[in-house]
Design an enzyme around this catalytic site. Structure first.
Site, PDB file in Angstrom:
ATOM      1  N   GLY A   1     -18.572   7.500  15.153  1.00  0.00           N
ATOM      2  CA  GLY A   1     -18.653   7.632  16.618  1.00  0.00           C
ATOM      3  C   GLY A   1     -19.460   8.851  17.011  1.00  0.00           C
ATOM      4  O   GLY A   1     -20.371   8.782  17.862  1.00  0.00           O
TER       5      GLY A   1
ATOM      6  N   LEU B   1      -0.322  12.181   8.208  1.00  0.00           N
ATOM      7  CA  LEU B   1      -0.171  13.058   7.030  1.00  0.00           C
ATOM      8  C   LEU B   1      -1.474  13.067   6.235  1.00  0.00           C
ATOM      9  O   LEU B   1      -1.826  14.060   5.605  1.00  0.00           O
ATOM     10  CB  LEU B   1       0.946  12.539   6.117  1.00  0.00           C
ATOM     11  CG  LEU B   1       2.380  12.867   6.494  1.00  0.00           C
ATOM     12  CD1 LEU B   1       3.329  12.200   5.510  1.00  0.00           C
ATOM     13  CD2 LEU B   1       2.583  14.379   6.468  1.00  0.00           C
TER      14      LEU B   1
ATOM     15  N   GLY C   1     -14.097  12.014  23.828  1.00  0.00           N
ATOM     16  CA  GLY C   1     -15.006  12.951  24.492  1.00  0.00           C
ATOM     17  C   GLY C   1     -16.458  12.531  24.434  1.00  0.00           C
ATOM     18  O   GLY C   1     -17.344  13.380  24.391  1.00  0.00           O
TER      19      GLY C   1
ATOM     20  N   ARG D   1      13.233  -2.935  -4.959  1.00  0.00           N
ATOM     21  CA  ARG D   1      12.682  -3.270  -3.638  1.00  0.00           C
ATOM     22  C   ARG D   1      11.160  -3.429  -3.671  1.00  0.00           C
ATOM     23  O   ARG D   1      10.485  -2.875  -4.544  1.00  0.00           O
ATOM     24  CB  ARG D   1      12.988  -2.130  -2.652  1.00  0.00           C
ATOM     25  CG  ARG D   1      14.399  -2.172  -2.131  1.00  0.00           C
ATOM     26  CD  ARG D   1      14.660  -0.962  -1.272  1.00  0.00           C
ATOM     27  NE  ARG D   1      15.983  -1.057  -0.672  1.00  0.00           N
ATOM     28  CZ  ARG D   1      16.657  -0.019  -0.198  1.00  0.00           C
ATOM     29  NH1 ARG D   1      16.150   1.191  -0.251  1.00  0.00           N
ATOM     30  NH2 ARG D   1      17.842  -0.191   0.339  1.00  0.00           N
TER      31      ARG D   1
ATOM     32  N   MET E   1      -4.511   4.784   6.303  1.00  0.00           N
ATOM     33  CA  MET E   1      -5.597   4.677   7.276  1.00  0.00           C
ATOM     34  C   MET E   1      -6.781   3.921   6.684  1.00  0.00           C
ATOM     35  O   MET E   1      -6.882   3.765   5.466  1.00  0.00           O
ATOM     36  CB  MET E   1      -5.990   6.056   7.784  1.00  0.00           C
ATOM     37  CG  MET E   1      -4.980   6.588   8.784  1.00  0.00           C
ATOM     38  SD  MET E   1      -5.526   8.120   9.555  1.00  0.00           S
ATOM     39  CE  MET E   1      -4.260   8.294  10.830  1.00  0.00           C
ATOM     40  N   GLY E   2      -7.651   3.480   7.533  1.00  0.00           N
ATOM     41  CA  GLY E   2      -8.809   2.689   7.138  1.00  0.00           C
ATOM     42  C   GLY E   2      -8.935   1.536   8.116  1.00  0.00           C
ATOM     43  O   GLY E   2      -8.339   0.486   7.920  1.00  0.00           O
TER      44      GLY E   2
ATOM     45  N   ASP F   1     -11.887   8.208   6.124  1.00  0.00           N
ATOM     46  CA  ASP F   1     -12.035   6.787   5.763  1.00  0.00           C
ATOM     47  C   ASP F   1     -13.194   6.533   4.794  1.00  0.00           C
ATOM     48  O   ASP F   1     -13.275   5.461   4.208  1.00  0.00           O
ATOM     49  CB  ASP F   1     -12.263   5.934   7.014  1.00  0.00           C
ATOM     50  CG  ASP F   1     -11.047   5.896   7.918  1.00  0.00           C
ATOM     51  OD1 ASP F   1      -9.994   6.417   7.520  1.00  0.00           O
ATOM     52  OD2 ASP F   1     -11.154   5.345   9.032  1.00  0.00           O
TER      53      ASP F   1
HETATM   54  O1  F6P Z   1     -11.319   7.407  11.620  1.00  0.00           O
HETATM   55  C1  F6P Z   1     -10.294   8.004  10.945  1.00  0.00           C
HETATM   56  C2  F6P Z   1      -8.967   7.457  11.309  1.00  0.00           C
HETATM   57  O2  F6P Z   1      -8.193   8.104  10.382  1.00  0.00           O
HETATM   58  C3  F6P Z   1      -8.776   5.932  11.265  1.00  0.00           C
HETATM   59  O3  F6P Z   1      -8.515   5.410  10.016  1.00  0.00           O
HETATM   60  C4  F6P Z   1      -7.613   5.761  12.196  1.00  0.00           C
HETATM   61  O4  F6P Z   1      -7.552   4.463  12.744  1.00  0.00           O
HETATM   62  C5  F6P Z   1      -7.890   6.760  13.235  1.00  0.00           C
HETATM   63  O5  F6P Z   1      -8.536   7.830  12.593  1.00  0.00           O
HETATM   64  C6  F6P Z   1      -6.675   7.210  13.987  1.00  0.00           C
HETATM   65  O6  F6P Z   1      -7.027   8.280  14.768  1.00  0.00           O
HETATM   66  P1  F6P Z   1      -6.195   8.864  15.982  1.00  0.00           P
HETATM   67  O7  F6P Z   1      -4.755   8.541  15.767  1.00  0.00           O
HETATM   68  O8  F6P Z   1      -6.498  10.316  15.927  1.00  0.00           O
HETATM   69  O9  F6P Z   1      -6.751   8.224  17.178  1.00  0.00           O
END
Ligand code: F6P
Length: 359
Positions: free
Chosen positions: A116, A284, A74, A174, A181-182, A139
């Site tokens: 952003g 999650l 957006g 295993r 995320m990151g 993040d």
């Molecule tokens: O910026 C936060 C974040 O969790 C990133 O680590 C990840 O790449 C992204 O959002 C994924 O966001 P979406 O699936 O909502 O586009």
């Protein structure tokens, strides 16, 4: 005084606590508050603008998500607009947004978002909008603040997942690779990996060497430890190689990362002969109730944002510089994105514990 609040980018646990605190702090001053729905869509006629009173924010402080909803597609400066032929073009709708804000009598905006959204807010501020920002991201990659709300909750979610993986990995001898995320920063991987006692942690700040990862696994095997937990940030990549990309991004959306866990599990299995499994923790990490730490930080940020509006701190964001909440220019925060400091005590501690970073 009439202020507006918007939430932009990916959601993070604690957004509702910020909204609640800001609305209550504004109501306390006798101000009116409007909530812009879905990023800036509400101000561009693609969604609603709603009044936010004490009633709307009652009982929301502990809830995940955002009552204002959000989008990561957006950006008003390159807003995706569907054409009659079905194609999508990106259009600069920032002037329209400013005019609509003026028509609604909005004196100031509190923008809650990650890097952003901060960049968008800065551009709006440069066009004359009176904006104050609240940094948000699981993040934790925003500079100028010790942490962002949502990060602690995400770390706890990932840590609990690692705890659960330990028992099943050990039962089966295993290697389990978990992707967290990151995109550009490995804070979630590092913090959850150390807290959850992972054996290998791969972060975007340290390009990894597959042989070093396998060597760490085989060293444990020689010590009689036959299972391993590898935590990999989605943006981790091999030396001389590239990130794993998913594709499928919609117009206006950043490149989707993903697949590193599966790729690594396959490669480790091929190279070591050990049985490997992978999982992607995914969204999650963005859901659920914020931890106490995140609720407190978000609540302090919400109150401080209203104070910053009162003080006319346009183009600033609230930030945690312990023990205080301060304001810093958004431009300064954006100049140097925050990354894991490789000399940080947590990194040194992790290495002393024998955790491999694949280097
Ligand atoms: O910026 C936060 C974040 O969790 C990133 O680590 C990840 O790449 C992204 O959002 C994924 O966001 P979406 O699936 O909502 O586009």
């Amino acid at each position: 005084m009439r202020i507006a609040i918007s939430t932009g980018g990916g959601d993070a646990p604690g957004l509702n606590a910020v909204i609640r605190a800001a609305v209550l702090a504004a109501a306390d001053r006798g101000w009116h508050v409007l909530g812009i729905k879905k990023g800036y869509a509400g101000l561009l006629g693609d969604d609603e603008v709603i009044p936010l009173t004490r009633d709307e924010v009652r009982g929301i402080g502990h809830l995940g998500g955002t009552i204002l909803r959000t989008t990561n597609r957006g950006n008003p400066f390159s807003y995706p607009v569907r054409q009659p032929d079905g194609s999508v073009v990106e259009v600069d709708r920032s002037d329209e947004l400013l005019e609509n804000a003026r028509n609604l009598g909005i004196n100031a905006l509190i923008s809650i978002g990650g890097d952003g959204s901060l960049a968008i807010a800065e551009k709006l501020a440069n066009k004359g909008m009176r904006v104050v920002c609240v940094p948000k991201t699981i993040d934790n990659d925003v500079s100028g603040t010790l942490s962002t709300f949502g990060f602690d909750t995400a770390v706890n979610t990932a840590m609990e997942a690692i705890d659960k993986l330990h028992t099943t990995a050990e039962s089966h001898d295993r290697v389990i690779v978990m992707e967290v995320m990151g995109r550009h920063a490995g804070f979630i991987a590092l913090h959850s990996g150390v807290a959850g006692a992972a054996h290998v942690i791969l972060i975007p700040e340290i390009p990894y060497d597959l042989s070093a990862v396998c060597e760490a696994i085989m060293t444990r095997e020689r010590r009689g430890r036959f299972f391993d937990i590898v935590v990999a940030a989605e943006g981790a990549f091999p030396k001389g190689g590239a990130e794993s990309v998913m594709g499928g991004a919609l117009p206006g959306e950043a490149m989707r990362l993903g697949g590193i866990a599966e790729r690594l599990a396959r490669q480790i299995q091929d190279k070591t002969g050990k049985e490997c499994r992978s999982l992607v923790l995914g969204h999650l990490q963005r859901g659920g109730m914020p931890t106490g730490y995140d609720r407190l930080l978000a609540t302090r940020f919400g109150g401080a944002a209203v104070q910053a509006v009162e003080d006319g701190k346009w183009g600033h964001m609230v930030a945690l510089q312990s023990p205080n909440i301060v304001t810093v220019p958004v431009a300064d925060a954006l100049r140097h994105p925050k990354r894991v400091d490789l000399g940080h005590d947590l990194m040194r501690t992790a290495r002393r514990l024998g955790i491999s970073f694949g280097d």
